[in-house]
Design a protein around this motif. Structure first.
Motif, PDB file in Angstrom:
ATOM      1  N   GLY A  94      97.556   0.848 -98.970  1.00 40.53           N
ATOM      2  CA  GLY A  94      97.420   2.138 -98.955  1.00 40.53           C
ATOM      3  C   GLY A  94      97.731   3.039-100.085  1.00 40.53           C
ATOM      4  O   GLY A  94      97.349   4.144-100.099  1.00 40.53           O
ATOM      5  N   LEU A  95      97.821   2.382-101.298  1.00 45.33           N
ATOM      6  CA  LEU A  95      97.873   3.175-102.740  1.00 45.33           C
ATOM      7  C   LEU A  95      96.705   2.750-103.295  1.00 45.33           C
ATOM      8  O   LEU A  95      95.895   1.907-103.137  1.00 45.33           O
ATOM      9  N   ARG A  96      96.375   4.041-104.083  1.00 42.13           N
ATOM     10  CA  ARG A  96      94.950   3.678-104.746  1.00 42.13           C
ATOM     11  C   ARG A  96      95.175   2.837-105.705  1.00 42.13           C
ATOM     12  O   ARG A  96      96.211   3.028-106.688  1.00 42.13           O
ATOM     13  N   GLY A  97      94.361   1.769-105.938  1.00 36.97           N
ATOM     14  CA  GLY A  97      94.582   0.527-106.808  1.00 36.97           C
ATOM     15  C   GLY A  97      95.570  -0.185-106.427  1.00 36.97           C
ATOM     16  O   GLY A  97      95.893  -1.040-107.137  1.00 36.97           O
ATOM     17  N   GLY A  98      95.972  -0.031-105.100  1.00 32.67           N
ATOM     18  CA  GLY A  98      97.213  -0.977-104.603  1.00 32.67           C
ATOM     19  C   GLY A  98      96.744  -2.218-104.779  1.00 32.67           C
ATOM     20  O   GLY A  98      97.471  -3.253-104.844  1.00 32.67           O
ATOM     21  N   LEU A  99      95.578  -2.860-104.146  1.00 36.30           N
ATOM     22  CA  LEU A  99      95.273  -3.925-104.182  1.00 36.30           C
ATOM     23  C   LEU A  99      95.278  -4.707-105.631  1.00 36.30           C
ATOM     24  O   LEU A  99      95.536  -5.938-105.869  1.00 36.30           O
ATOM     25  N   LEU A 209      93.082   1.756 -98.988  1.00 39.20           N
ATOM     26  CA  LEU A 209      92.736   1.142 -97.543  1.00 39.20           C
ATOM     27  C   LEU A 209      93.235   2.110 -96.674  1.00 39.20           C
ATOM     28  O   LEU A 209      94.280   2.870 -96.554  1.00 39.20           O
ATOM     29  N   THR A 210      92.258   2.377 -95.539  1.00 39.02           N
ATOM     30  CA  THR A 210      92.424   3.129 -94.362  1.00 39.02           C
ATOM     31  C   THR A 210      93.718   2.624 -93.646  1.00 39.02           C
ATOM     32  O   THR A 210      93.865   1.437 -93.522  1.00 39.02           O
ATOM     33  N   PRO A 211      94.375   3.384 -92.898  1.00 37.89           N
ATOM     34  CA  PRO A 211      95.365   3.049 -91.986  1.00 37.89           C
ATOM     35  C   PRO A 211      94.921   2.080 -90.899  1.00 37.89           C
ATOM     36  O   PRO A 211      95.694   1.002 -90.488  1.00 37.89           O
ATOM     37  N   GLU A 212      93.592   2.131 -90.623  1.00 39.04           N
ATOM     38  CA  GLU A 212      92.957   1.184 -89.431  1.00 39.04           C
ATOM     39  C   GLU A 212      93.089  -0.376 -90.001  1.00 39.04           C
ATOM     40  O   GLU A 212      93.158  -1.306 -89.664  1.00 39.04           O
ATOM     41  N   GLU A 213      92.546  -0.386 -91.522  1.00 41.74           N
ATOM     42  CA  GLU A 213      92.346  -1.682 -92.164  1.00 41.74           C
ATOM     43  C   GLU A 213      93.889  -2.087 -92.380  1.00 41.74           C
ATOM     44  O   GLU A 213      93.785  -3.515 -92.401  1.00 41.74           O
ATOM     45  N   ARG A 214      94.699  -1.284 -92.372  1.00 44.30           N
ATOM     46  CA  ARG A 214      96.190  -2.168 -92.682  1.00 44.30           C
ATOM     47  C   ARG A 214      96.852  -2.082 -91.178  1.00 44.30           C
ATOM     48  O   ARG A 214      97.998  -2.295 -91.362  1.00 44.30           O
ATOM     49  N   ALA A 215      96.313  -1.729 -90.192  1.00 43.39           N
ATOM     50  CA  ALA A 215      96.793  -1.753 -88.833  1.00 43.39           C
ATOM     51  C   ALA A 215      97.600  -3.054 -88.607  1.00 43.39           C
ATOM     52  O   ALA A 215      96.781  -4.269 -88.611  1.00 43.39           O
TER      53      ALA A 215
END
Length: 441
Positions: A94-99, A209-215
């Motif tokens: 969920g963080l910009r550049g988090g991955l 990532l969107t909340p749906e992608e991290r659900a």
């Protein structure tokens, strides 16, 4: 012929053999034995090679080498590294550049499991790179992240290359490993800060990532967190007894290997194929390092006999009047040049007989210099046009990532690493504080 000319001729012959594609240990060992036979006859020449072999076999810390290599390959082949990346994907996506930041974290943990930069590169390119590209991360950003992160492999303990340096420089492996901890973490932190700032300024480089992608249910997230933290537990089981003085270095390496093996068994991933691959790779890499160390010891013994170090020190300090710091910087620049066509192990073996005694004669700490060496060789690995890591990345990357992309991707990270190197050169206590604290107690 003077001894100085003999030393120069030895180096020239060795470099010529390496440029023809000969194996590193073969070229170095051949030159050492032939020079010894020419200088001291049959008895003296044979004795140098034989005594070097005996010295290698009697060096007790060398037993750590196969233990740590086996531990790294068990964790890698059993896909425990995949769990690590899934953890970073869920918790930091969920963080910009988090991955990308999570990839640096992955590389730190891979380094703590394996100790080889090539292993970090391979895992990052096969696990992280496809996911990052699929999530629309900038291809130049992510290739730079993986190359920079893999550089931590020979700095963060248990670094296999620092074991080799310890043997050649005759320094305690434990102190060298502890000396690499703080600089390694500082460099990782500098990478993370750079990625975070770049992605804040330009979100398209590393979209969140969107909340749906991290659900995912919280129970699954916590289970994934436990699975991802398993390598940390293995590292702690190995290093805590050693740091507290409860076990020796060799005993700690055995604990690490056994713990990694049991973890793979308990997770049901220790198949016959995984075990066979891990043992075969461990045997191959351990034998390679032993041959290299043997050749380096023989080469160094000839150099000691020639007195070449004192002659070169006299040339730099008395005849040319150079300051010790200027000499040290020139030595580091020579690593950058050699890194265009040699790997880190070859660089160390070729120059160690000259550089290590010279560094000591100039009054610098050899533990601190070991850290400088590891950072500088990794910068050399990633410096265009012929950096070793650049072509390794090209071999592992998908077709849409060109060599031009790889060149452009690494330049910012090389600048960050150069800043870290300058920081550690200016403040040696960054590297020396932890080993001084642990061994002082």
């Amino acid at each position: 012929m003077s001894y100085e000319m003999i030393a120069i001729f030895m180096f020239a012959t060795m470099m010529a053999m390496l440029l023809t594609g000969q194996r590193v240990f073969g070229a170095i060992g051949f030159v050492a034995v032939i020079a010894a036979l020419a200088l001291w006859g049959d008895r003296g020449g044979y004795d140098i090679a034989f005594s070097s072999a005996m010295k290698l076999m009697k060096w007790y810390p060398l037993l750590t080498l196969p233990m740590f290599i086996f531990m790294g390959y068990v964790l890698s082949e059993s896909k425990i590294a995949d769990d690590l990346y899934k953890m970073f994907h869920v918790w930091m996506g969920g963080l910009r550049g988090g991955l990308a930041i999570g990839t640096i974290g992955l590389m730190v943990l891979i380094s703590a499991m394996n100790g080889l930069s090539v292993a970090g590169m391979a895992i990052g390119a096969t696990i992280a790179l496809p996911e990052l590209l699929k999530r629309n991360y900038d291809k130049r950003m992510v290739t730079g992240v993986i190359q920079a992160g893999s550089s931590l492999g020979i700095l963060v303990p248990p670094s296999v290359v620092l074991v080799l340096y310890a043997m050649i420089a005759r320094q305690p492996v434990g102190q060298l490993w502890l000396a690499g901890v703080v600089p390694g973490l500082i460099m990782a932190a500098m990478f993370i800060i750079y990625i975070y700032i770049r992605c804040r300024l330009n979100p398209s480089l590393g979209p969140a990532l969107t909340p749906e992608e991290r659900a995912m249910p919280m129970g699954e997230k916590l289970a994934l967190l436990r699975a991802g933290l398993l390598p940390l537990g293995i590292f702690a089981a190995m290093m805590v007894p050693f740091v507290n003085g409860w076990t020796s270095l060799v005993e700690s390496s055995a604990i690490g290997a056994i713990t990694a093996f049991l973890a793979a068994v308990l997770k049901g991933r220790m198949t016959r194929e995984v075990f066979e691959t891990s043992v075969r790779m461990t045997l191959g890499i351990s034998c390679m390092f032993m041959w290299i160390i043997l050749a380096a010891l023989a080469f160094g013994a000839v150099f000691d006999g020639l007195g070449a170090v004192n002659a070169i020190k006299s040339l730099f300090t008395e005849q040319l009047g150079l300051d010790p710091w200027v000499i040290l910087i020139l030595m580091q620049l020579s690593f950058i040049l050699m890194g265009t066509f040699l790997d880190d192990t070859a660089m160390l073996v070729i120059v160690a007989p000259l550089y290590v005694p010279l560094v000591k004669a100039l009054g610098f700490d050899l533990i601190w210099y070991g850290v400088l060496y590891t950072i500088t060789t990794q910068i050399a690995y990633m410096t265009p046009p012929f950096g070793y890591n650049l072509f390794l990345m090209r071999a592992m990357a998908p077709p849409e990532i060109t060599l031009r992309d790889i060149y452009a991707s690494i330049l910012p990270f090389v600048m960050v690493m150069t800043a870290a190197l300058a920081l550690i050169m200016s403040f040696p206590e960054i590297a020396l504080w932890l080993p001084g604290y642990v061994y002082g107690n």
